[in-house]
Enzyme design. Structure first.
Site, short mmCIF file in Angstrom:
data_model
loop_
_atom_site.label_atom_id
_atom_site.label_comp_id
_atom_site.label_asym_id
_atom_site.label_seq_id
_atom_site.Cartn_x
_atom_site.Cartn_y
_atom_site.Cartn_z
N HIS A 71 13.91 77.60 0.16
CA HIS A 71 14.81 78.44 -0.24
C HIS A 71 15.41 76.90 -0.22
O HIS A 71 15.87 76.62 0.44
CB HIS A 71 14.32 78.66 1.33
CG HIS A 71 16.38 79.85 2.14
ND1 HIS A 71 15.68 80.46 2.49
CD2 HIS A 71 17.63 79.08 1.00
CE1 HIS A 71 17.40 80.49 2.77
NE2 HIS A 71 18.19 80.16 2.07
N HIS A 73 19.89 75.61 -1.81
CA HIS A 73 20.55 76.52 -2.98
C HIS A 73 21.48 74.94 -3.63
O HIS A 73 21.17 73.97 -2.69
CB HIS A 73 21.85 77.03 -1.52
CG HIS A 73 22.08 77.54 -1.22
ND1 HIS A 73 22.47 79.24 -1.19
CD2 HIS A 73 21.26 77.71 0.08
CE1 HIS A 73 21.13 79.54 -0.13
NE2 HIS A 73 20.94 79.46 0.40
N ARG A 75 23.84 75.15 -6.06
CA ARG A 75 25.14 75.07 -6.20
C ARG A 75 25.73 75.28 -8.00
O ARG A 75 26.48 74.83 -7.98
CB ARG A 75 25.99 73.70 -5.48
CG ARG A 75 25.59 73.91 -3.63
CD ARG A 75 26.12 75.33 -3.57
NE ARG A 75 26.20 75.26 -1.89
CZ ARG A 75 26.08 75.95 -0.70
NH1 ARG A 75 25.71 77.26 -1.63
NH2 ARG A 75 25.74 76.15 -0.13
N ASN A 106 23.44 82.94 -4.71
CA ASN A 106 24.35 83.06 -4.20
C ASN A 106 25.40 81.81 -4.63
O ASN A 106 26.46 80.35 -4.00
CB ASN A 106 24.98 83.03 -2.43
CG ASN A 106 24.32 81.80 -2.22
OD1 ASN A 106 23.22 81.03 -2.25
ND2 ASN A 106 24.86 81.21 -0.90
N HIS A 190 18.01 87.30 3.84
CA HIS A 190 18.67 86.80 4.82
C HIS A 190 18.95 88.30 6.21
O HIS A 190 19.56 88.86 5.83
CB HIS A 190 19.66 86.45 4.85
CG HIS A 190 20.71 86.17 5.28
ND1 HIS A 190 21.56 84.31 5.82
CD2 HIS A 190 21.23 85.71 7.17
CE1 HIS A 190 22.37 83.51 6.51
NE2 HIS A 190 22.28 85.15 7.63
N HIS A 238 14.39 81.97 6.96
CA HIS A 238 15.28 81.46 8.43
C HIS A 238 15.38 81.58 9.58
O HIS A 238 16.22 82.09 10.51
CB HIS A 238 16.47 81.01 7.70
CG HIS A 238 17.27 81.42 7.27
ND1 HIS A 238 17.44 82.85 7.82
CD2 HIS A 238 18.43 81.42 6.45
CE1 HIS A 238 18.30 83.00 6.72
NE2 HIS A 238 18.75 82.12 5.98
N ASP A 304 16.01 75.72 3.61
CA ASP A 304 17.15 76.01 3.39
C ASP A 304 18.45 75.65 3.35
O ASP A 304 19.47 74.66 3.90
CB ASP A 304 17.90 77.39 4.48
CG ASP A 304 18.65 77.67 3.94
OD1 ASP A 304 19.34 78.60 3.40
OD2 ASP A 304 19.74 78.80 5.43
N HIS A 308 26.37 71.08 1.81
CA HIS A 308 27.92 71.62 1.09
C HIS A 308 29.00 69.96 1.54
O HIS A 308 28.14 69.26 2.39
CB HIS A 308 28.28 71.77 2.85
CG HIS A 308 28.63 73.47 2.89
ND1 HIS A 308 29.27 74.42 1.54
CD2 HIS A 308 26.98 74.74 3.27
CE1 HIS A 308 28.83 75.97 2.33
NE2 HIS A 308 27.39 75.26 2.97
O1 DOR Z 1 24.21 78.61 6.45
C1 DOR Z 1 23.90 78.87 5.51
N1 DOR Z 1 24.20 78.61 4.10
N2 DOR Z 1 23.59 80.51 5.58
C2 DOR Z 1 22.79 80.92 4.61
O2 DOR Z 1 22.10 81.85 4.77
C3 DOR Z 1 24.18 80.33 3.25
C4 DOR Z 1 24.08 78.92 2.73
C5 DOR Z 1 24.99 78.59 1.91
O3 DOR Z 1 24.68 78.77 0.41
O4 DOR Z 1 25.87 77.71 1.97
ZN ZN Z 2 20.08 79.75 2.40
#
Ligand code: DOR
Ligand code: ZN
Length: 452
Positions: A71, A73, A75, A106, A190, A238, A304, A308
């Site tokens: 898991h 991301h 980006r 996502n 999720h 998670h 996860d 950011h």
């Molecule tokens: O806190 C989170 N951030 N939970 C998620 O499910 C998505 C993730 C994100 O993509 O920033």
């Molecule tokens: Zn996630």
């Protein structure tokens, strides 16, 4: 192209090109070991003295299989100021001992069509330091069958998440799960039921965020999932409560816990760096989750990784995005717990290496003949505090700042070293991978029993 295929269960006839000698957890104990690696970068012998082949002896340091992170991301594609790219995020993974990442859909735009899936796959080629498995979004009325032909798995969001719409509820959810069960792919979910969110006051800290999105929302979402068809390769992402993890295990459904839910609790007055979905829970809930994880009863750990930017996480709590980075520190933080005696090495190996690889259908994650020689070298005496300015992730911060970590000193990929003395030295030849399940794991497929 790297040769692929199923791991053989017998010793391959090929002579090892290279022997890695050290100690390893093998057959239930830590012991001296020699791993022969063939020309194709696979483990071809275990435990034989192979004089003649090139030899790399790591002394009393420990050889481990690399981890697979179900898991992350990364980006990409995304806005130019996103905190990460496939290039930076996969180097972070490599340095943290992760040889395969499951990349979530996502992104901007989200992976809801075959064109977008192919565009993302094209971005991986020549830029990824480790292998990448691409999840597609599981959406009602989405092009599921065409997506299933190219994706490595599906991801279903039961609550609204940045960049992607929430999936359906009620009978439409049941229909979607039925449809997804037709494909031989993992479905990561999720699980938070927005119907259980509490909207009284806007949360100003992680304690308020926990109240607003309580564990009851997770539990309710899991209720909706437990009627899924048996053939579905269901996996709950998670999980934040020990009770939810126990319930899933009793039903034979695999799940993952994150390092942040295992190691961090919601603190009053803490800032938006500690805002994440699902939220950090109370100290007592965290301790219960850790105890269950340490007992070996939770199938997987996954980061996860949600990198950011510092700027976005410096916004007031209510406005800041949810998510914390973690792919680079997941294994090192837990290896440090092994070094201090708080966690048993075989529990960690199953949760971080073996089971995630089985869920994703990859010949990695164990010291086994026929498996890819994706290996780590770990010195359990080496403990350093996590320092964001030393991490490779593009986001530049960590919620684990100052916590003890044991970074692998070396990471080998298909028998070639990509991390040496903790530094990335590889070439970005990571590939897009898709599940190839071993014959014993075909229909009817028992769900992961949480112990393998
Ligand atoms: O806190 C989170 N951030 N939970 C998620 O499910 C998505 C993730 C994100 O993509 O920033
Ligand atoms: Zn996630």
């Amino acid at each position: 192209m790297r040769p692929r295929g199923r791991p053989a269960n017998r010793e391959s006839a090929e002579r090892p090109e290279l022997v890695l000698a050290g100690r390893a957890w093998y057959h239930g104990r830590l012991q001296a070991i020699e791993l022969g690696i063939d020309e194709a970068g696979r483990i071809c012998t275990i435990g034989r003295d192979r004089r003649g082949a090139r030899r790399h002896d790591v002394g009393d340091r420990v050889l481990l299989p690399s981890a697979s992170d179900l898991h992350v991301h990364l980006r990409e594609p995304g806005p130019p100021d996103a905190g990460e790219t496939i290039a930076t995020g996969t180097v972070a993974a490599a340095v943290g001992g992760v040889g395969l990442v499951g990349e979530m859909p996502n992104t901007d735009p989200p992976v809801t069509s075959v064109d977008r899936l192919e565009a993302k796959a094209a971005r991986v080629q020549g830029r990824a330091a480790v292998d990448v498995l691409l999840y597609a979004a599981a959406q009602e009325n989405g092009p599921l069958a065409p997506l299933a032909r190219g994706a490595g798995g599906f991801k279903l969001y039961m609550s609204p998440t940045p960049g992607i719409a929430a999936g359906p509820e009620g009978p439409a959810l049941a229909r979607l799960l039925e449809e997804l069960a037709r494909f031989d792919l993992p479905l990561a979910v999720h699980a938070e039921d927005p119907g259980r969110f509490v909207g009284a006051r806007p949360p100003v800290d992680p304690v308020g965020w926990d109240r607003a999105r309580p564990a009851a929302a997770e539990s309710a979402a899991i209720d909706h999932l437990l009627g899924a068809p048996d053939l579905l390769r269901l996996h709950v992402a998670h999980v934040t409560s020990a009770a939810a993890a126990a319930r899933l295990r009793a039903r034979g459904v695999s799940c993952e816990v994150t390092p942040h839910h295992l190691l961090l609790a919601a603190r009053r007055g803490a800032d938006a760096r500690f805002k994440v979905n699902p939220p950090l829970r109370s100290e007592s809930e965290r301790a219960a989750l850790w105890a269950r994880f340490a007992s070996g009863d939770i199938a997987c750990v996954a980061s996860d990784h949600a990198p950011h930017s510092v700027a976005s996480k410096s916004e007031p709590f209510a406005r800041a995005p949810s998510g914390v980075p973690g792919v680079e520190t997941m294994l090192p933080l837990l290896l440090a717990r092994v070094g201090s005696g708080a966690l048993a090495l075989p529990v960690l190996l199953r949760a971080a290496c073996d089971r995630p690889a089985r869920i994703l259908g990859q010949p990695v994650g164990r010291l086994a003949v026929g498996h890819r020689a994706n290996l780590l070298v770990v010195d359990f005496r080496a403990r350093t505090p996590v320092r964001a300015d030393r991490l490779r992730s593009g986001c530049g911060w960590s919620p684990f700042e100052g916590m003890a970590a044991t970074f692998p000193t070396e990471h080998w990929r298909d028998g070639r070293r990509i991390v040496q003395d903790g530094e990335y030295v590889g070439v970005p030849d990571g590939a897009v991978v898709r599940p190839e399940y071993a014959p014993g794991e075909t229909a009817p497929r028992p769900r992961d029993d949480g112990r393998r």
